[in-house]
Design an enzyme around this catalytic site. Structure first.
Site, PDB file in Angstrom:
ATOM      1  N   TRP A  31      62.053 -35.046  -0.108  1.00  0.00           N
ATOM      2  CA  TRP A  31      63.196 -35.491   0.687  1.00  0.00           C
ATOM      3  C   TRP A  31      63.365 -34.708   1.985  1.00  0.00           C
ATOM      4  CZ3 TRP A  31      65.935 -31.130   1.307  1.00  0.00           C
ATOM      5  CH2 TRP A  31      65.811 -30.143   0.318  1.00  0.00           C
ATOM      6  N   ASN A  32      62.650 -33.609   2.177  1.00  0.00           N
ATOM      7  CA  ASN A  32      62.982 -32.774   3.346  1.00  0.00           C
ATOM      8  C   ASN A  32      62.457 -33.359   4.658  1.00  0.00           C
ATOM      9  OD1 ASN A  32      60.378 -32.138   2.599  1.00  0.00           O
ATOM     10  ND2 ASN A  32      60.568 -29.963   3.050  1.00  0.00           N
TER      11      ASN A  32
ATOM     12  N   PRO B 166      58.654 -42.551  -2.296  1.00  0.00           N
ATOM     13  CA  PRO B 166      59.412 -41.530  -1.563  1.00  0.00           C
ATOM     14  C   PRO B 166      60.434 -40.898  -2.509  1.00  0.00           C
ATOM     15  CG  PRO B 166      60.205 -43.732  -0.992  1.00  0.00           C
ATOM     16  CD  PRO B 166      59.093 -43.922  -1.996  1.00  0.00           C
TER      17      PRO B 166
ATOM     18  N   GLY C 271      55.394 -31.540  -2.641  1.00  0.00           N
ATOM     19  CA  GLY C 271      56.592 -31.181  -3.403  1.00  0.00           C
ATOM     20  C   GLY C 271      56.450 -29.782  -3.955  1.00  0.00           C
ATOM     21  N   SER C 272      57.189 -29.500  -5.005  1.00  0.00           N
ATOM     22  CA  SER C 272      57.203 -28.133  -5.544  1.00  0.00           C
ATOM     23  C   SER C 272      55.911 -27.823  -6.307  1.00  0.00           C
ATOM     24  CB  SER C 272      58.391 -27.975  -6.483  1.00  0.00           C
ATOM     25  OG  SER C 272      58.275 -28.895  -7.547  1.00  0.00           O
TER      26      SER C 272
ATOM     27  N   GLU D 230      50.138 -30.623  -1.594  1.00  0.00           N
ATOM     28  CA  GLU D 230      50.791 -29.760  -0.599  1.00  0.00           C
ATOM     29  C   GLU D 230      52.053 -29.237  -1.276  1.00  0.00           C
ATOM     30  OE1 GLU D 230      53.055 -28.269   1.770  1.00  0.00           O
ATOM     31  OE2 GLU D 230      53.337 -30.167   2.843  1.00  0.00           O
TER      32      GLU D 230
ATOM     33  N   CYS E  18      58.873 -26.331   3.771  1.00  0.00           N
ATOM     34  CA  CYS E  18      57.933 -25.473   3.033  1.00  0.00           C
ATOM     35  C   CYS E  18      57.327 -24.415   3.950  1.00  0.00           C
ATOM     36  CB  CYS E  18      56.855 -26.311   2.360  1.00  0.00           C
ATOM     37  SG  CYS E  18      56.059 -27.434   3.484  1.00  0.00           S
TER      38      CYS E  18
ATOM     39  N   GLU F 172      60.686 -19.415  -3.518  1.00  0.00           N
ATOM     40  CA  GLU F 172      60.885 -20.203  -2.301  1.00  0.00           C
ATOM     41  C   GLU F 172      62.387 -20.477  -2.204  1.00  0.00           C
ATOM     42  OE1 GLU F 172      58.927 -24.036  -2.338  1.00  0.00           O
ATOM     43  OE2 GLU F 172      58.736 -23.996  -0.162  1.00  0.00           O
TER      44      GLU F 172
HETATM   45  P1  ADP Z   1      61.847 -30.666  -4.420  1.00  0.00           P
HETATM   46  O1  ADP Z   1      62.267 -29.441  -5.149  1.00  0.00           O
HETATM   47  O2  ADP Z   1      61.486 -30.463  -3.005  1.00  0.00           O
HETATM   48  O3  ADP Z   1      62.745 -31.845  -4.658  1.00  0.00           O
HETATM   49  P2  ADP Z   1      60.061 -31.842  -6.285  1.00  0.00           P
HETATM   50  O4  ADP Z   1      58.682 -31.405  -6.565  1.00  0.00           O
HETATM   51  O5  ADP Z   1      61.057 -31.737  -7.370  1.00  0.00           O
HETATM   52  O6  ADP Z   1      60.469 -31.007  -5.017  1.00  0.00           O
HETATM   53  O7  ADP Z   1      60.126 -33.330  -5.748  1.00  0.00           O
HETATM   54  C1  ADP Z   1      59.194 -33.857  -4.842  1.00  0.00           C
HETATM   55  C2  ADP Z   1      58.906 -35.278  -5.230  1.00  0.00           C
HETATM   56  O8  ADP Z   1      58.419 -35.257  -6.568  1.00  0.00           O
HETATM   57  C3  ADP Z   1      60.113 -36.215  -5.219  1.00  0.00           C
HETATM   58  O9  ADP Z   1      59.699 -37.485  -4.776  1.00  0.00           O
HETATM   59  C4  ADP Z   1      60.494 -36.285  -6.692  1.00  0.00           C
HETATM   60  O10 ADP Z   1      61.119 -37.504  -7.035  1.00  0.00           O
HETATM   61  C5  ADP Z   1      59.134 -36.182  -7.363  1.00  0.00           C
HETATM   62  N1  ADP Z   1      59.167 -35.676  -8.745  1.00  0.00           N
HETATM   63  C6  ADP Z   1      60.027 -34.796  -9.307  1.00  0.00           C
HETATM   64  N2  ADP Z   1      59.731 -34.592 -10.595  1.00  0.00           N
HETATM   65  C7  ADP Z   1      58.672 -35.378 -10.887  1.00  0.00           C
HETATM   66  C8  ADP Z   1      57.881 -35.621 -12.058  1.00  0.00           C
HETATM   67  N3  ADP Z   1      58.129 -35.015 -13.223  1.00  0.00           N
HETATM   68  N4  ADP Z   1      56.852 -36.479 -11.970  1.00  0.00           N
HETATM   69  C9  ADP Z   1      56.579 -37.106 -10.794  1.00  0.00           C
HETATM   70  N5  ADP Z   1      57.268 -36.911  -9.661  1.00  0.00           N
HETATM   71  C10 ADP Z   1      58.299 -36.064  -9.697  1.00  0.00           C
END
Ligand code: ADP
Length: 488
Positions: A155-156, A180, A233-234, A255, A289, A392
């Site tokens: 989302w960032n 997304p 993402g994370s 990433e 990030c 982070e």
């Molecule tokens: P942030 O902490 O930046 O939200 P996330 O890794 O939690 O990072 O989220 C990044 C993306 O990953 C988002 O689109 C979120 O919906 C998706 N996401 C979160 N959890 C899961 C999961 N268990 N499986 C697949 N996608 C996920």
């Protein structure tokens, strides 16, 4: 939303095979500046997910049968439309994400730059290269599009992350199914509407939106028709998704998180360093990030650096991103605020000193009752054992650690499992060369806090992920090599 001039850009369901597919169940998207729901969006269902992947699979031939020039023309048209509607896209982005409108506009233009760059990279992709001959043979290497690409983005940067992946994949001749973030689907859906207007064939670019990320992720990583999965993402979720990809040996790009050191030496131009620190730390409220996460400051200048930084931090205007005078918008949601509060509480309990900002988040209580606003804080005396050094932060907290010499700076900088990027402020060319070679990171800014460049390889080492986005490095992620050996 009423102020979006092109109302056809407001879409509230998944975009699959060129169609907007609604469903019974919905989820709400909130404006973090007001905490109000701005849209109810249809949840993608499992039947629609299957449809999305199948249509991407079927569209491979259609897309690849177009000439390189035609593909380039369509991508180019898409990015032109993004520029034409940049104000609308930016407004949607700020409404759902919170960042200041100027930053949102910057993100749209930056994202369009990726599409423009990749429209040019289509040229010559099908041309084989020769390999040194074995006698009696003629060897050629072709680069082939990998196939159906699935992706999940955060989302960032709700538009830039989508296009950095999709444009590279599409330029390579792949088709895309992308999810997304459920927190910010609206601006991405607007991009999908523009893809129709640009004449991109149905099935080439699909967006699936839903709040059940785990269930959607399982299909996107494991469906037999999917060749490659790309994630931003994370690190925690990235590891999970990598495991899911392993069963089908899917190609992956990851990433993931960052924990960027921002190193300032005694000989640095201090004003430049403070300005760089402000820009890096407070862009998008620190929710990037590549944000400076650990300030490593030489002990002889730490007082001066901190005092100048606090003065500039005090001048930041905090408010609704739609207000052009806001430098800092709200954080994404209440969970982000709670995370900041807890990080500060634990750092203070562990011996950190709060040198700017109250112990409580006064921003929330005074100026704005509604909205996920968070008052920036500056913490000193952070040691490498503390949680805040190793995590982070993803928010507007400045965390300062001191060092005595070059060796200690390098050791502190590398003392993390992550290795996305870092920043170094010094005027000494010898020191720059030595430290650049020793830092375990994928990107380094020297006396510079802005790293973004569509032509440069973006990505990290260690647990910050694998693969690169941007330039020809980014397109390589969506191509397979095929060796063709002809007997002479
Ligand atoms: P942030 O902490 O930046 O939200 P996330 O890794 O939690 O990072 O989220 C990044 C993306 O990953 C988002 O689109 C979120 O919906 C998706 N996401 C979160 N959890 C899961 C999961 N268990 N499986 C697949 N996608 C996920």
């Amino acid at each position: 939303m009423q102020n979006i001039s092109n109302q056809s850009l407001i879409k509230k369901s998944s975009f699959i095979n060129g169609q907007w597919l609604s469903s019974e169940q919905t989820f709400d998207v909130f404006n973090p500046a007001t905490e109000e729901s701005i849209a109810s969006v249809c949840e993608v269902d499992s039947f629609q997910l299957e449809q999305a992947i199948t249509s991407a699979f079927n569209a491979l031939t259609i897309w690849q049968d177009l000439s390189e020039a035609t593909r380039a023309e369509k991508l180019n048209c898409w990015q032109n439309l993004m520029r034409e509607y940049a104000d609308d896209l930016a407004r949607l982005l700020t409404l759902e994400q919170g960042k200041p409108i100027e930053e949102a506009k910057g993100e749209i233009l930056h994202a369009a730059n990726y599409v423009k760059l990749y429209s040019k990279h289509t040229e010559g992709l099908n041309k084989p290269s020769k390999v040194d001959a074995v006698s009696g043979q003629n060897g050629q290497v072709f680069r082939r599009p990998i196939g159906v690409v699935t992706a999940i983005t955060p989302w960032n940067f709700p538009c830039a992350m989508v296009l950095r992946k999709a444009a590279a994949a599409m330029a390579a001749g792949c088709t895309v199914v992308l999810k997304p973030s459920e927190l910010t689907p609206l601006s991405a859906l607007a991009l999908a509407q523009l893809s129709i207007d640009a004449g991109i064939p149905a099935g080439v670019f699909n967006l699936v939106v839903g709040s059940n990320a785990q269930a959607i992720g399982e299909i996107l990583t494991q469906h037999p028709k999917v060749a490659k999965f790309s994630f931003t993402g994370s690190t925690k979720i990235g590891k999970k998704l990598l495991q899911q990809c392993a069963s089908g040996v899917k190609r992956t790009s990851m990433e993931l998180g960052g924990n960027a050191p921002f190193i300032v030496f005694e000989d640095a131009d201090l004003e430049q360093a403070v300005d760089g620190a402000i820009a890096s730390k407070f862009r998008n409220g620190g929710q990037t990030c590549v944000t400076a996460n650990r300030f490593l400051i030489h002990e002889n200048i730490v007082q001066e650096f901190t005092s100048r930084l606090i003065t500039k931090t005090k001048n930041l205007n905090i408010g609704d991103g739609l207000d052009a005078s806001s430098d800092l918008g709200p954080l994404i949601n209440s969970a982000a605020i709670n995370k900041m509060d807890q990080l500060i509480d634990r750092a203070l309990a562990d011996g950190a000193e709060l040198v700017h900002g109250g112990k409580q988040n006064t921003q929330k209580e005074s100026a704005q009752k509604k909205g996920f606003y968070f008052q920036p804080r500056v913490l000193q005396n952070i040691t490498s054992e503390m949680e805040i050094f190793n995590k982070e932060i993803f928010g507007p907290i400045v965390s300062i650690t001191t060092f005595e010499n070059e060796l200690e700076a390098i050791q502190l900088a590398n003392q993390t499992e992550l290795g996305l990027c870092g920043y170094l402020y010094t005027e000494d060319p010898q020191r720059i060369a030595t430290i650049a070679a020793k830092l375990q990171i994928g990107m380094l800014g020297i006396n510079e806090s802005r790293l973004s460049n569509p032509a440069a390889p973006f990505g990290g080492v260690k647990q910050s992920g694998m693969g690169r986005e941007g330039g020809h490095y980014g397109i390589d992620e969506y191509l397979d090599y095929q060796y063709v050996c002809v007997k002479e």
